[in-house]
Enzyme design. Sequence first.
Site, PDB file in Angstrom:
ATOM      1  N   LYS A 129       0.924  -1.503   0.251  1.00  0.00           N
ATOM      2  CA  LYS A 129       0.060   0.166   0.278  1.00  0.00           C
ATOM      3  C   LYS A 129       0.922   0.959   0.219  1.00  0.00           C
ATOM      4  O   LYS A 129       2.241   1.381   0.628  1.00  0.00           O
ATOM      5  CB  LYS A 129      -0.731  -0.043   1.237  1.00  0.00           C
ATOM      6  N   ASP A 169      -6.943   4.219  -4.508  1.00  0.00           N
ATOM      7  CA  ASP A 169      -7.491   3.930  -3.106  1.00  0.00           C
ATOM      8  C   ASP A 169      -8.605   5.158  -2.562  1.00  0.00           C
ATOM      9  O   ASP A 169      -8.752   5.818  -3.738  1.00  0.00           O
ATOM     10  CB  ASP A 169      -7.145   4.382  -1.965  1.00  0.00           C
TER      11      ASP A 169
END
Length: 448
Positions: A129, A169
């Site tokens: 991430k 995201d």
Amino acid sequence: MVSLDERLEAVFQEVIRRNPAEAEFHQAVREVLESLGPVLAKRPELVECKVIERICEPERQVIFRVPWQDDTGEIQVNRGFRVQFNSALGPYKGGLRFHPSVYLGIIKFLGFEQIFKNALTGLPIGGGKGGSDFDPKGKSDNEIMRFCQSFMVELHRYVGEYQDVPAGDIGVGGREIGYLFGMYKRITNQYESGVITGKGLGWGGSRVRTEATGYGSVFFAAEMLKVLGQELEGKTCIVSGSGNVAIYTIQKLEQLGAKVIACSDSDGVVYDDAGIDLELLKQVKEVERTRVSAYAERKKGARYVPDGNIWEVPCQVAFPSATQNELNGKDAAALVKNGCIAVAEGANMPTTPDGIRAFLEARVAFGVGKAANAGGVATSGLEMQQNASRDYWTFEHTEARLQQIMRDIHRTVYETAEEYGAPGNYVLGANIAGFLRVADAMLAFGVV
Ligand code: GLU
């Protein structure tokens, strides 16, 4: 808090010691460790090989400076992150979040969740991430472009089709992916489609990727309801948030005959008993990029309550689809009291540990995020497949693949929970099933 077995408690204490002041990361690790007791009893070799200790330590963490110039010519400095958590099953895979709340602890919690989520999809993708504390709110298109370009000037060293494949995201959608990919292409002088997912349909993107997280969580909810002998048609639902995940959750729910009577943003809640008008919501959020309050101003019969609590709205199925820790124990109790029978988490870790406990105790079908929201990254996996074979699939084919993946995840998680003596506990089932896939690969690789 559920108490941990002695060995797992020691692992947890070590995680806290090595990662001080990262509350969200500690929370995500604790939730997984609380599920692993029964696994250690069955698989003592996992203890010996210290697989859990290794999984809790990212393989690599990169933090970098992102300087850029705003429209007034002033220089701004943000911080960029990429945490490459685990590559046992494939290249690191996971989105980029641009939001002022981002710091290392947020990226680590998201990266940790991503390992197990990606494993559950059954596709060959590891977990990672990234993101930045950059706040896209109120920025011009040119400022967004300059920021994305500066971000990629640094990030390009660490990503690649076989290495690490970012995506979107919160705060990163199609526009940002375009700017990021454009800069990567220019720096490397390669058309490496597989380096990033969430691309536009004309330049390597996959159909259904935009809709995938929301659609996937609705498919997951439908599977949970099936187990209860119920269906989505005719159900009253609430969906928190109003970003990409919320919008396509609402769309699929409406297609399946459910009614969504509330959504929200970080400023307040919109109530619309007639059912949310999706076209208007998309206009407000995707075209005008403004606040959800604008929806209520234009829709007859809708109400907007600043700082309202969406979880007080009576519903049968709830979809927390905004952000982490948006639903606490009190909210869960209110939902249970008002007759909610199922919850599918579209966001990452939206329910606090108290909230999860309240749902599990009340035997609400609780679809934990790493299972229920895996449709987004799963469709990113399908985008990678299309890029690798230089192909584009139809909408119908891609959606059918997504639906099958969500059904398979549901079955795996459900059966794992039963096997480990906790029928109906999707949290335990998801954590154990995801963990075992990663752990078995790590055992095969030896100490690396
Ligand atoms: N950000 C999404 C998630 O939380 C998708 C990541 C991806 O497509 O790589 O799973």
